[in-house]
Design a protein around this motif. Structure first.
Motif, PDB file in Angstrom:
ATOM      1  N   ALA A 286       5.634  -9.910 -27.992  1.00  0.00           N
ATOM      2  CA  ALA A 286       5.239 -10.910 -28.988  1.00  0.00           C
ATOM      3  C   ALA A 286       4.598 -10.277 -30.208  1.00  0.00           C
ATOM      4  N   GLY A 287       3.990  -9.101 -30.042  1.00  0.00           N
ATOM      5  CA  GLY A 287       3.376  -8.404 -31.169  1.00  0.00           C
ATOM      6  C   GLY A 287       2.243  -9.167 -31.812  1.00  0.00           C
ATOM      7  N   PHE A 288       1.361  -9.758 -31.007  1.00  0.00           N
ATOM      8  CA  PHE A 288       0.306 -10.602 -31.548  1.00  0.00           C
ATOM      9  C   PHE A 288      -0.646  -9.854 -32.483  1.00  0.00           C
ATOM     10  N   ASP A 289      -0.740  -8.534 -32.341  1.00  0.00           N
ATOM     11  CA  ASP A 289      -1.634  -7.782 -33.220  1.00  0.00           C
ATOM     12  C   ASP A 289      -1.063  -7.610 -34.623  1.00  0.00           C
ATOM     13  N   LYS A 290       0.229  -7.905 -34.799  1.00  0.00           N
ATOM     14  CA  LYS A 290       0.879  -7.648 -36.089  1.00  0.00           C
ATOM     15  C   LYS A 290       1.434  -8.902 -36.758  1.00  0.00           C
ATOM     16  N   ILE A 291       1.719  -9.945 -36.010  1.00  0.00           N
ATOM     17  CA  ILE A 291       2.415 -11.096 -36.599  1.00  0.00           C
ATOM     18  C   ILE A 291       1.497 -11.901 -37.515  1.00  0.00           C
ATOM     19  N   SER A 292       2.115 -12.625 -38.441  1.00  0.00           N
ATOM     20  CA  SER A 292       1.364 -13.447 -39.388  1.00  0.00           C
ATOM     21  C   SER A 292       1.298 -14.914 -38.967  1.00  0.00           C
ATOM     22  N   ARG A 293       2.200 -15.317 -38.075  1.00  0.00           N
ATOM     23  CA  ARG A 293       2.283 -16.734 -37.743  1.00  0.00           C
ATOM     24  C   ARG A 293       3.044 -16.916 -36.442  1.00  0.00           C
ATOM     25  N   VAL A 294       2.701 -17.987 -35.710  1.00  0.00           N
ATOM     26  CA  VAL A 294       3.472 -18.409 -34.544  1.00  0.00           C
ATOM     27  C   VAL A 294       4.236 -19.672 -34.920  1.00  0.00           C
ATOM     28  N   ILE A 295       5.504 -19.703 -34.585  1.00  0.00           N
ATOM     29  CA  ILE A 295       6.336 -20.892 -34.766  1.00  0.00           C
ATOM     30  C   ILE A 295       6.629 -21.453 -33.379  1.00  0.00           C
ATOM     31  N   ILE A 296       6.350 -22.731 -33.176  1.00  0.00           N
ATOM     32  CA  ILE A 296       6.622 -23.379 -31.886  1.00  0.00           C
ATOM     33  C   ILE A 296       7.573 -24.537 -32.112  1.00  0.00           C
ATOM     34  N   SER A 297       8.579 -24.630 -31.260  1.00  0.00           N
ATOM     35  CA  SER A 297       9.512 -25.750 -31.338  1.00  0.00           C
ATOM     36  C   SER A 297       9.914 -26.181 -29.936  1.00  0.00           C
ATOM     37  N   ALA A 298      10.036 -27.480 -29.763  1.00  0.00           N
ATOM     38  CA  ALA A 298      10.369 -28.038 -28.448  1.00  0.00           C
ATOM     39  C   ALA A 298      10.715 -29.507 -28.631  1.00  0.00           C
ATOM     40  N   CYS A 299      11.035 -30.182 -27.529  1.00  0.00           N
ATOM     41  CA  CYS A 299      11.390 -31.605 -27.556  1.00  0.00           C
ATOM     42  C   CYS A 299      10.562 -32.372 -26.534  1.00  0.00           C
ATOM     43  N   GLY A 300      10.265 -33.634 -26.849  1.00  0.00           N
ATOM     44  CA  GLY A 300       9.621 -34.522 -25.893  1.00  0.00           C
ATOM     45  C   GLY A 300       8.291 -33.999 -25.403  1.00  0.00           C
ATOM     46  N   THR A 301       8.080 -34.072 -24.096  1.00  0.00           N
ATOM     47  CA  THR A 301       6.826 -33.640 -23.495  1.00  0.00           C
ATOM     48  C   THR A 301       6.541 -32.177 -23.776  1.00  0.00           C
ATOM     49  N   ALA A 302       7.573 -31.331 -23.781  1.00  0.00           N
ATOM     50  CA  ALA A 302       7.376 -29.916 -24.085  1.00  0.00           C
ATOM     51  C   ALA A 302       6.808 -29.728 -25.489  1.00  0.00           C
ATOM     52  N   TYR A 303       7.200 -30.599 -26.428  1.00  0.00           N
ATOM     53  CA  TYR A 303       6.654 -30.545 -27.780  1.00  0.00           C
ATOM     54  C   TYR A 303       5.153 -30.834 -27.760  1.00  0.00           C
ATOM     55  N   TYR A 304       4.723 -31.776 -26.935  1.00  0.00           N
ATOM     56  CA  TYR A 304       3.293 -32.081 -26.855  1.00  0.00           C
ATOM     57  C   TYR A 304       2.522 -30.914 -26.240  1.00  0.00           C
ATOM     58  N   ALA A 305       3.143 -30.204 -25.302  1.00  0.00           N
ATOM     59  CA  ALA A 305       2.520 -28.980 -24.793  1.00  0.00           C
ATOM     60  C   ALA A 305       2.339 -27.975 -25.930  1.00  0.00           C
ATOM     61  N   GLY A 306       3.340 -27.885 -26.792  1.00  0.00           N
ATOM     62  CA  GLY A 306       3.237 -26.999 -27.944  1.00  0.00           C
ATOM     63  C   GLY A 306       2.146 -27.423 -28.912  1.00  0.00           C
ATOM     64  N   LEU A 307       1.947 -28.731 -29.072  1.00  0.00           N
ATOM     65  CA  LEU A 307       0.876 -29.224 -29.949  1.00  0.00           C
ATOM     66  C   LEU A 307      -0.500 -28.810 -29.417  1.00  0.00           C
ATOM     67  N   VAL A 308      -0.688 -28.904 -28.114  1.00  0.00           N
ATOM     68  CA  VAL A 308      -1.944 -28.435 -27.533  1.00  0.00           C
ATOM     69  C   VAL A 308      -2.098 -26.931 -27.802  1.00  0.00           C
ATOM     70  N   ALA A 309      -1.004 -26.193 -27.631  1.00  0.00           N
ATOM     71  CA  ALA A 309      -1.054 -24.746 -27.851  1.00  0.00           C
ATOM     72  C   ALA A 309      -1.427 -24.404 -29.287  1.00  0.00           C
ATOM     73  N   LYS A 310      -1.021 -25.231 -30.240  1.00  0.00           N
ATOM     74  CA  LYS A 310      -1.400 -25.004 -31.639  1.00  0.00           C
ATOM     75  C   LYS A 310      -2.917 -24.947 -31.772  1.00  0.00           C
ATOM     76  N   TYR A 311      -3.602 -25.893 -31.161  1.00  0.00           N
ATOM     77  CA  TYR A 311      -5.063 -25.881 -31.199  1.00  0.00           C
ATOM     78  C   TYR A 311      -5.604 -24.594 -30.573  1.00  0.00           C
ATOM     79  N   TRP A 312      -5.039 -24.203 -29.432  1.00  0.00           N
ATOM     80  CA  TRP A 312      -5.526 -23.017 -28.725  1.00  0.00           C
ATOM     81  C   TRP A 312      -5.290 -21.735 -29.527  1.00  0.00           C
ATOM     82  N   PHE A 313      -4.088 -21.550 -30.039  1.00  0.00           N
ATOM     83  CA  PHE A 313      -3.785 -20.329 -30.794  1.00  0.00           C
ATOM     84  C   PHE A 313      -4.656 -20.229 -32.044  1.00  0.00           C
ATOM     85  N   GLU A 314      -4.849 -21.334 -32.702  1.00  0.00           N
ATOM     86  CA  GLU A 314      -5.628 -21.295 -33.935  1.00  0.00           C
ATOM     87  C   GLU A 314      -7.113 -21.085 -33.652  1.00  0.00           C
ATOM     88  N   LYS A 315      -7.618 -21.634 -32.552  1.00  0.00           N
ATOM     89  CA  LYS A 315      -9.037 -21.491 -32.229  1.00  0.00           C
ATOM     90  C   LYS A 315      -9.346 -20.147 -31.593  1.00  0.00           C
TER      91      LYS A 315
END
Length: 608
Positions: A286-315
């Motif tokens: 994933a190269g988390f030490d070098k990347i500038s941004r995470v892009i998350i994409s999904a559908c339905g319930t999986a998309y809501y899991a990604g929305l929670v992850a947005k809060y986690w990654f940013e915090k």
């Protein structure tokens, strides 16, 4: 997921144990073993890797005996190895275990204080030593197990075999499944009906907190308070054993109740329970030490899991996150570059829109990650790194355990990204990972609210509409709650960020509108209470999901309060998902809809 088999048989059990374990291979495992009573003495064979290795070991060194236990292990405490493979033994006790003993460090210190020498890195070995110590103090096997079970914190299924006791086997369950098989002059334990299908179709499913004492001709079952109880016997079809509902009315109910187990197994792949560190396989890609941004994409319930992850990654990692539903993302030609990490979430790994979005990002040079439940799926094969959930087969169309396992993976990923990027200290990582490790136990506590949720749902089933509110990571959970209610009961429901209430949805509030407020007591709880008061002032019926402190601070605004365990902030979205699922499930049952196969829906959307 670990698999358990136990046999009190009329013929040699070692080959039968291996045959039964082969039927549990779909659960996933990294080592296997058996223990057999040979002339009253416990002997075992264990091997790392696939069952063929164990089969070969038994071919070279057979075990002749008619009583035995077997296990396929998915590593939690201690890596995959022969020394960590089950069964574990101490003195006169052999045990196999599915789940996690959360207080094993405390128990380990106690056992080492006795002067006992431990042979493995596992939590399971502690159970064997504790029971053996009770035997050494004069207890019977039955009394020894009864004394030890209350000391074990977490989620587990256990099966015990005792030296010198050829006609007794004891099993117990708390948060992990365990079934009894009834034969002719034989008795069995198994993680599910498919493991027992070669031997019997007569099955008794132990309920939460139960433990059982088997002989070849008898069964005694006790509840968590050690009171004798009667559990019914049911017929299991061999051909449908893989998708057997067990003693549940619907697959969805079974899968909701499997969550303490499968969340624990999923977490075991991504965190180290002993060192309290995140340990995500393949995270370097994933190269988390070098990347500038995470892009998350999904559908339905999986998309809501990604929305929670947005809060986690940013915090926790201070990483900006771009997230969109895959059906929109694939067409809007968003800029993607080589210094970004694109993460795609799909239970099946075959979702058409998600796969198309993945290919778009790959063509534009981004690193590709996938959170999937099927390791051989198309999305997994086309990704640079796969973060697999260990949810097991999910038959119900409405996602339950797949969702919480996705959240478990994403939480571990965000924590390790934060550590890699220098945002989290070692102490902060330990605290967060410790909170994640406790989630299976919190999930068991959450499921204990089912009776009151069922009662609550009966009146809610009469409502034509519903509203779900939450802030922070509880906002995506509000969206998921509304989706579940729509999917299962066909009641129109909407999820909103609680702060948006005054920007439109408040116009809908009246005495016929139930409003579900998801609000564990946290730093923004008081803001959510203010929104709740606005609903109360307009006659809306409020159902508050909170902890004891949140309930105390809410005043009399809520009509109904479901009191949840007090959980750390990072654990809340996973734990609170369970009552949200139960509300939708029981409402749908009262509505009389097809819970497992709601109209117009499919489990995997493989076409646009």
């Amino acid at each position: 997921m670990c698999g358990i088999v136990g046999i009190l048989g009329a013929s040699e059990v070692a080959p039968r144990l291996v045959d039964a374990l082969k039927r549990l291979e779909y659960r996933g495992y990294d080592s296997a073993g058996v223990a057999v009573l040979v002339d009253g003495t416990l002997e075992r064979r264990r091997e790392e890797g696939k069952l063929r290795n164990l089969d070969a070991a038994l071919g070279k060194n057979p075990l002749a005996g008619t009583s035995g236990i077997g296990h396929t292990r998915w590593a939690t405490h201690g890596g995959p190895s022969t020394r960590n493979a089950h069964p574990h033994m101490a003195g006169r006790v052999a045990v196999v275990h599915n789940g996690i003993i959360e207080n094993y460090l405390e128990l380990r210190a106690e056992i080492e204080g006795f002067g006992s020498v431990l042979e493995s890195d596992t939590d399971t070995e502690m159970v064997a030593h504790l029971v053996n110590r009770e035997l050494d103090n004069g207890s019977t096997p039955k009394d020894a197990v009864a004394a030890v079970l209350p000391r074990l914190h977490g989620a587990f299924a256990l099966a015990f075999l005792f030296a010198g006791e050829d006609n007794i086997m004891i099993g117990a369950r708390k948060g992990s499944p365990l079934a009894i098989g009834h034969g002719e002059g034989e008795m069995f334990f198994g993680s599910d009906a498919i493991a027992l299908s070669p031997f019997t179709d007569r099955i008794t499913y132990l309920e939460e907190g139960d433990w059982a004492v088997l002989t070849r001709t008898s069964v005694e079952v006790f509840d968590a308070q050690n009171a004798p109880v009667s559990r019914g016997e049911s017929k299991s079809s061999v051909t449908s054993a893989l998708i057997d509902k067990g003693n549940f009315r619907h697959f969805m109910a079974k899968e909701i109740h499997e969550q303490p187990e499968v969340i624990g197994h999923t977490l075991s792949r991504y965190i180290d329970f002993g060192t309290r560190k995140a340990s995500v396989p393949g995270i370097e890609t994933a190269g988390f030490d070098k990347i500038s941004r995470v892009i998350i994409s999904a559908c339905g319930t999986a998309y809501y899991a990604g929305l929670v992850a947005k809060y986690w990654f940013e915090k926790y990692a201070r990483l900006p996150v771009e997230i969109d539903v895959a059906s929109e993302f694939r067409y809007r030609e968003t800029p993607v570059s080589e210094d970004e990490f694109a993460l795609f979430i799909s239970q099946s790994g075959e979702t058409a829109d998600t796969l198309a979005s993945l290919r778009y990002c790959k063509q534009n040079g981004a690193r590709i990650g996938a959170v999937v439940n099927v390791a051989e799926s198309t999305i997994a094969r086309e990704s640079d790194v796969v973060f697999q959930t260990i949810a097991g087969p999910e038959i119900g169309v409405a996602s339950t355990k797949a969702f919480t396992c996705q959240l478990a993976v994403l939480a571990a990923l965000a924590v390790q990204a934060g550590r890699i990027r220098g945002v989290l200290s070692e102490e902060q990582e330990s605290e967060l990972v410790g909170a994640l490790a406790e989630i299976p136990g919190y999930a068991v506590q959450a499921l204990k609210r089912e009776v009151e949720i069922e009662r609550l749902s009966q009146s809610l089933s009469k409502a034509p509409n519903a509203l779900y509110l939450g802030r922070g990571t509880n906002f995506p959970l509000a969206l998921e709650g509304a989706l579940k209610l729509k999917e299962l009961s066909y009641i129109h429901a909407e999820g909103y960020a609680a702060g948006e209430l005054k920007h439109g949805p408040i116009a809908l509030i009246d005495e016929n509108m139930p409003v579900f407020v998801i609000a564990p007591y946290d730093g923004i709880y008081s803001k959510t209470v203010s929104n709740m008061q606005e609903v109360a002032a307009r006659g809306g019926r409020i159902v508050l999901l909170t902890d004891a402190r949140g309930a105390a601070e809410s005043g009399n605004a809520a009509d109904d309060v479901v009191i949840m365990p007090d959980v750390p902030e990072i654990a809340a979205p996973i734990v609170y998902a369970l009552p949200v699922q139960l509300i939708s499930y029981h409402t749908a049952v009262f509505m009389g809809t097809d819970v497992d196969q709601p109209r117009n829906l499919a489990k995997s959307v493989t076409v646009e």
